[in-house]
Design a protein around this motif. Structure first.
Motif, PDB file in Angstrom:
ATOM      1  N   GLY A   1       0.805  -1.214   0.000  1.00 30.45           N
ATOM      2  CA  GLY A   1       0.000   0.000   0.000  1.00 30.45           C
ATOM      3  C   GLY A   1       0.836   1.261   0.000  1.00 30.45           C
ATOM      4  O   GLY A   1       2.060   1.218   0.005  1.00 30.45           O
ATOM      5  N   LYS A   2       0.147   2.387   0.031  1.00 31.13           N
ATOM      6  CA  LYS A   2       0.806   3.695   0.031  1.00 31.13           C
ATOM      7  C   LYS A   2       1.507   3.974   1.360  1.00 31.13           C
ATOM      8  O   LYS A   2       2.643   4.448   1.388  1.00 31.13           O
ATOM      9  CB  LYS A   2      -0.238   4.779  -0.245  1.00 31.13           C
ATOM     10  N   ALA A   3       0.854   3.695   2.467  1.00 31.94           N
ATOM     11  CA  ALA A   3       1.385   4.038   3.780  1.00 31.94           C
ATOM     12  C   ALA A   3       2.078   2.868   4.476  1.00 31.94           C
ATOM     13  O   ALA A   3       2.902   3.076   5.365  1.00 31.94           O
ATOM     14  CB  ALA A   3       0.261   4.566   4.677  1.00 31.94           C
ATOM     15  N   PHE A   4       1.734   1.651   4.112  1.00 34.95           N
ATOM     16  CA  PHE A   4       2.324   0.468   4.756  1.00 34.95           C
ATOM     17  C   PHE A   4       2.109  -0.743   3.867  1.00 34.95           C
ATOM     18  O   PHE A   4       1.329  -0.717   2.921  1.00 34.95           O
ATOM     19  CB  PHE A   4       1.714   0.230   6.149  1.00 34.95           C
ATOM     20  N   ASP A   5       2.827  -1.811   4.195  1.00 30.64           N
ATOM     21  CA  ASP A   5       2.673  -3.102   3.533  1.00 30.64           C
ATOM     22  C   ASP A   5       2.249  -4.117   4.601  1.00 30.64           C
ATOM     23  O   ASP A   5       2.413  -3.878   5.796  1.00 30.64           O
ATOM     24  CB  ASP A   5       3.989  -3.553   2.901  1.00 30.64           C
ATOM     25  N   VAL A   6       1.739  -5.248   4.156  1.00 34.30           N
ATOM     26  CA  VAL A   6       1.359  -6.310   5.091  1.00 34.30           C
ATOM     27  C   VAL A   6       2.030  -7.603   4.641  1.00 34.30           C
ATOM     28  O   VAL A   6       1.960  -7.977   3.474  1.00 34.30           O
ATOM     29  CB  VAL A   6      -0.174  -6.505   5.164  1.00 34.30           C
ATOM     30  N   ASP A   7       2.694  -8.252   5.592  1.00 36.77           N
ATOM     31  CA  ASP A   7       3.303  -9.558   5.358  1.00 36.77           C
ATOM     32  C   ASP A   7       2.552 -10.601   6.158  1.00 36.77           C
ATOM     33  O   ASP A   7       2.042 -10.318   7.246  1.00 36.77           O
ATOM     34  CB  ASP A   7       4.758  -9.596   5.851  1.00 36.77           C
ATOM     35  N   GLN A   8       2.507 -11.812   5.632  1.00 42.30           N
ATOM     36  CA  GLN A   8       2.063 -12.950   6.427  1.00 42.30           C
ATOM     37  C   GLN A   8       3.339 -13.646   6.895  1.00 42.30           C
ATOM     38  O   GLN A   8       4.206 -13.987   6.083  1.00 42.30           O
ATOM     39  CB  GLN A   8       1.184 -13.897   5.623  1.00 42.30           C
TER      40      GLN A   8
ATOM     41  N   ASP B   1      -0.193 -11.758  10.819  1.00 45.05           N
ATOM     42  CA  ASP B   1      -0.196 -10.668   9.845  1.00 45.05           C
ATOM     43  C   ASP B   1       0.639  -9.551  10.455  1.00 45.05           C
ATOM     44  O   ASP B   1       0.420  -9.149  11.604  1.00 45.05           O
ATOM     45  CB  ASP B   1      -1.617 -10.172   9.589  1.00 45.05           C
ATOM     46  N   LEU B   2       1.610  -9.045   9.695  1.00 46.88           N
ATOM     47  CA  LEU B   2       2.506  -8.001  10.171  1.00 46.88           C
ATOM     48  C   LEU B   2       2.390  -6.778   9.277  1.00 46.88           C
ATOM     49  O   LEU B   2       2.638  -6.859   8.075  1.00 46.88           O
ATOM     50  CB  LEU B   2       3.955  -8.485  10.175  1.00 46.88           C
ATOM     51  N   VAL B   3       1.996  -5.665   9.861  1.00 46.59           N
ATOM     52  CA  VAL B   3       1.980  -4.395   9.142  1.00 46.59           C
ATOM     53  C   VAL B   3       3.399  -3.850   9.160  1.00 46.59           C
ATOM     54  O   VAL B   3       3.957  -3.597  10.236  1.00 46.59           O
ATOM     55  CB  VAL B   3       0.998  -3.396   9.798  1.00 46.59           C
ATOM     56  N   ARG B   4       3.999  -3.707   7.976  1.00 47.08           N
ATOM     57  CA  ARG B   4       5.347  -3.133   7.859  1.00 47.08           C
ATOM     58  C   ARG B   4       5.221  -1.640   7.567  1.00 47.08           C
ATOM     59  O   ARG B   4       4.535  -1.236   6.639  1.00 47.08           O
ATOM     60  CB  ARG B   4       6.139  -3.794   6.737  1.00 47.08           C
ATOM     61  N   HIS B   5       5.894  -0.837   8.373  1.00 46.62           N
ATOM     62  CA  HIS B   5       5.805   0.620   8.273  1.00 46.62           C
ATOM     63  C   HIS B   5       7.218   1.182   8.341  1.00 46.62           C
ATOM     64  O   HIS B   5       8.054   0.657   9.086  1.00 46.62           O
ATOM     65  CB  HIS B   5       4.951   1.146   9.436  1.00 46.62           C
ATOM     66  N   PRO B   6       7.511   2.263   7.609  1.00 47.06           N
ATOM     67  CA  PRO B   6       8.879   2.789   7.593  1.00 47.06           C
ATOM     68  C   PRO B   6       9.308   3.515   8.869  1.00 47.06           C
ATOM     69  O   PRO B   6      10.466   3.896   9.003  1.00 47.06           O
ATOM     70  CB  PRO B   6       8.877   3.752   6.409  1.00 47.06           C
TER      71      PRO B   6
END
Length: 122
Positions: free
Chosen positions: A14-21, A35-40
């Motif tokens: 996504g624009k603001a974050f990605d999601v990994d399993q 589920d892990l929300v990856r954020h910078p």
């Protein structure tokens, strides 16, 4: 008691974050999926004016479906030092330059499902 990451796969970009399993080996030998929300990463600033007042900003937030009052904050750009991001966010959101920025430490926003780390300044 040990946990081991067995693998991870991006399931959303996504624009603001990605999601990994993420697949994790648990201490009892079972495997669990998270589920892990990856954020910078981000900054939050506690701006105090010359009269000792804390300045807040009003912003629409889709999670609340409302405009809310909050401390100025923002997302780190790639390679951007947190203090530079904090200075930028104060200018953008409060409309003033900070005379000084003192680090207060940092914290994970919601470590149960996100790696977003927030650097705090006053």
């Amino acid at each position: 008691m040990s946990y081991e990451m067995l693998g991870r796969q991006e399931v959303f970009h996504g624009k603001a974050f990605d999601v990994d399993q993420v697949k994790v080996s648990m201490p009892d030998g079972r495997a669990a999926l998270y589920d892990l929300v990856r954020h910078p990463g981000a900054v939050v600033i506690l701006p105090v004016d010359s009269e000792g007042r804390i300045l807040l900003v009003r912003q629409y937030r889709v999670g609340a479906d409302a405009q809310i009052l909050e401390l100025p904050a923002g997302t780190l750009e790639p390679g951007e030092p947190p203090q530079d991001c904090a200075a930028r966010e104060v200018r953008e959101e409060v409309g003033m330059a900070a005379r000084s920025l003192r680090p207060l430490g940092g914290f994970y926003m919601a470590a149960g499902y996100s790696n977003e780390y927030i650097h705090a300044f006053i």
